[in-house]
Design an enzyme around this catalytic site. Structure first.
Site, PDB file in Angstrom:
ATOM      1  N   VAL A 285      56.971  56.181  35.418  1.00  0.00           N
ATOM      2  CA  VAL A 285      56.642  55.307  36.018  1.00  0.00           C
ATOM      3  C   VAL A 285      58.418  55.659  36.935  1.00  0.00           C
ATOM      4  O   VAL A 285      58.908  56.449  36.379  1.00  0.00           O
ATOM      5  CB  VAL A 285      56.938  54.233  34.728  1.00  0.00           C
ATOM      6  N   SER A 286      58.092  54.359  38.007  1.00  0.00           N
ATOM      7  CA  SER A 286      59.276  54.589  39.109  1.00  0.00           C
ATOM      8  C   SER A 286      60.448  53.795  38.480  1.00  0.00           C
ATOM      9  O   SER A 286      61.732  54.304  38.917  1.00  0.00           O
ATOM     10  CB  SER A 286      58.985  53.890  40.031  1.00  0.00           C
TER      11      SER A 286
END
Length: 198
Positions: free
Chosen positions: A12-13
């Site tokens: 995930v970012s």
């Protein structure tokens, strides 16, 4: 010789995001495998391939410990065509397969290799478009005399946003920007953006 495992990679970012959308599909896939699986995680942007979790995957590949790399979607591995193409080449040299569940990708086939390169280019295009939208939103705000990060005395703030921010939210939304992009460009929280879009 070390027994090989399947490397399941999740990314995930940001630390605010979670893996809820990715993990169930990957867990179902893992249940049907005979080989042992090992999970690798990252919470960092996909614009760089220099990530702790990805580094561990690559190190395990170099040691000959990995038979396949599995991800939920190709953009979880990375968001630049250059980085992804280099990764594909490294995997093929090491005779390590790549499986992307949502993309239906399998590097063991010629069609899969072609598809991988096309998807890598698409991932890069989406990243560039997203960046352009953020800059466009900031330019609109700047043209309206708005600078983020504080309220001037006497400025009207409605539901946590100034009139300029509300205007920018509407313009960026009409241009196709997502809530996360709008929140970044306006300096507002995502719940605030959702509230004004609603």
């Amino acid at each position: 010789m070390t027994d090989k495992h399947v490397a399941i990679y999740i990314r995930v970012s940001t630390s605010q995001q979670d893996t809820a959308s990715q993990k169930p599909d990957l867990e179902r896939w893992a249940e049907g495998q005979r080989q042992p699986v090992k999970w690798y995680h990252d919470k960092i942007s996909g614009k760089t391939m220099d990530r702790p979790g990805m580094g561990k995957v690559l190190a395990a590949i170099e040691r000959g410990e990995v038979s396949a790399v599995v991800c939920w979607r190709l953009d979880r591995l990375g968001r630049t065509a250059k980085g992804l193409t280099a990764l594909f080449e490294d995997l093929q040299k090491a005779r390590v397969n790549l499986v992307s569940l949502k993309d239906g990708l399998d590097l063991t086939t010629p069609a899969g290799r072609l598809m991988a390169n096309v998807l890598a280019s698409v991932a890069m295009f989406e990243t560039e478009v997203r960046a352009e939208r953020i800059l466009a939103g900031q330019a609109v705000a700047k043209a309206n005399g708005k600078t983020w990060g504080g309220s001037e005395p006497g400025r009207l703030i409605a539901n946590g946003a100034t009139k300029e921010q509300v205007d920018a939210i509407q313009k960026m939304s009409r241009a196709g920007s997502g809530v996360t992009e709008i929140a970044r460009a306006t300096g507002l929280s995502r719940p605030t953006v959702y509230r004004h879009l609603a």
